[in-house]
Motif scaffolding. Sequence first.
Motif, short mmCIF file in Angstrom:
data_model
loop_
_atom_site.label_atom_id
_atom_site.label_comp_id
_atom_site.label_asym_id
_atom_site.label_seq_id
_atom_site.Cartn_x
_atom_site.Cartn_y
_atom_site.Cartn_z
N GLY A 110 0.79 -1.23 0.00
CA GLY A 110 0.00 0.00 0.00
C GLY A 110 0.81 1.27 0.00
N ASP A 111 2.14 1.16 0.10
CA ASP A 111 2.99 2.35 0.19
C ASP A 111 3.62 2.69 -1.15
OD1 ASP A 111 2.47 2.44 2.88
OD2 ASP A 111 4.37 1.53 3.50
N LEU A 112 4.01 3.95 -1.28
CA LEU A 112 4.83 4.37 -2.41
C LEU A 112 6.28 4.04 -2.09
CD1 LEU A 112 4.74 6.09 -5.15
CD2 LEU A 112 5.71 7.91 -3.74
N VAL A 113 6.96 3.36 -3.01
CA VAL A 113 8.35 2.99 -2.79
C VAL A 113 9.17 3.34 -4.03
CG1 VAL A 113 7.75 1.08 -1.26
CG2 VAL A 113 8.05 0.64 -3.71
N ALA A 114 10.47 3.44 -3.82
CA ALA A 114 11.43 3.50 -4.93
C ALA A 114 12.24 2.22 -4.83
CB ALA A 114 12.33 4.72 -4.81
N GLY A 229 6.68 3.54 -7.42
CA GLY A 229 5.33 3.02 -7.57
C GLY A 229 4.77 2.51 -6.25
N THR A 230 3.54 2.07 -6.28
CA THR A 230 2.88 1.55 -5.09
C THR A 230 2.92 0.03 -5.10
OG1 THR A 230 0.74 1.70 -6.25
CG2 THR A 230 1.35 3.53 -4.80
N VAL A 231 3.10 -0.54 -3.92
CA VAL A 231 3.18 -1.99 -3.75
C VAL A 231 1.78 -2.54 -3.48
CG1 VAL A 231 4.20 -3.89 -2.43
CG2 VAL A 231 5.52 -1.80 -2.86
N ASN A 232 1.38 -3.53 -4.25
CA ASN A 232 0.05 -4.12 -4.11
C ASN A 232 0.15 -5.63 -3.98
OD1 ASN A 232 -1.79 -1.73 -4.55
ND2 ASN A 232 -0.55 -1.62 -6.40
N VAL A 233 -0.96 -6.26 -3.58
CA VAL A 233 -1.01 -7.71 -3.45
C VAL A 233 -2.12 -8.25 -4.33
CG1 VAL A 233 -0.12 -7.74 -1.10
CG2 VAL A 233 -2.58 -7.59 -1.46
#
Length: 361
Positions: A110-114, A229-233
């Motif tokens: 759910g977070d924005l990551v690099a 981008g954002t991490v999703n499942v």
Amino acid sequence: MNDRNYELIEDILEFYRQYYRDEIGELAGAFPKDQQSLYVDAADVYRYDPDLLDDWVAGYESVTRSAEQALAEFDIPIDVDLSDATVRLTDRRDYLDAKTVAGLSNDDIGDLVAVSGQMSRVTDKSPRVRKVVWDCSRCGSPTEFMTTRTEVPEPNSCNGCDTQGPFTLNEKQSEWTDQRKIKLEEPSGERAKARGESVPVYVEDDLVDYGPGETTLPEYAGKSATVIGTVNVDQSQLSGRNGSPETDLWVDATALVFDADDEADVDIDAHREAFEEHAAAADAIDRVAESLAPSLQAGPDDDLYTVRRAVAAWLFNAYRMDPEDAGSKRGDIHMGIIGDPGTGKSTLMSYVNDVLPNSEY
């Protein structure tokens, strides 16, 4: 619009005035045919207000919506509506804390990551339905749903005639976008095991053709990059008859930052003397061939001995030839390796993939 959103939009408008007036003017002149997105660098946001960058990273979707609203309200000298333009937060100067592929975890959901890695594979463009419209075959009433990456909802009953269908997909009224899938994996020098870890990355809209200058995304297959981008499942794996508490991660990219060209990082002059020495040697071909996956042992009577030399030829290709009255002959070599399991094919190709720029394996 509540007071906080109003203040945020006004704050971003002031940021645009100070840092992105020229870029917005360029976007307005090219929108929508040649450019659809405004790229905002995290370094510029930080210089304007570190708290705004923190808020943007922590609440990416909501702050981005406010940034796009501010873009639509920005005063530009030409009559262009930018309400459908996209704002993308990027990070060309490493102001965001980049993770490795292996460093992604459930804490990032759910977070924005690099996340940095090697784009080992970039697929062709394919259409993805973003909003699906189903028409009732009895009365024609439409039913709309927003889709997810793993689910396309279907109606249980018609809103018009209260029957259970049947329903047909209205392709024209449904909303579609282009997408590509990237396999982002650990660079060979950072892997704890031979194959390393990888994560799927999805890019959509104008990002599918993104590339500096005249280049486009597929040309960067095999290159190193940082994905914002954002991490999703995969929620579809969690429910249904075969539901499981275990699921997979992926990243929905909002921006891509390509690393400096790996080939440009090599100081050719520093190695030129060694190159010329090897090239002039009588056994130059053998030297190159035997350097490929040296852990594999093969004598002159083994198939692998010949395959190694074929791969060496493939690495260098040949000159393009244009003999008189004979047409043009390309120097490209195309090769396929076919053999029994356990004969070293994957080991050899994996090694070549690690040393060859722009390769895919």
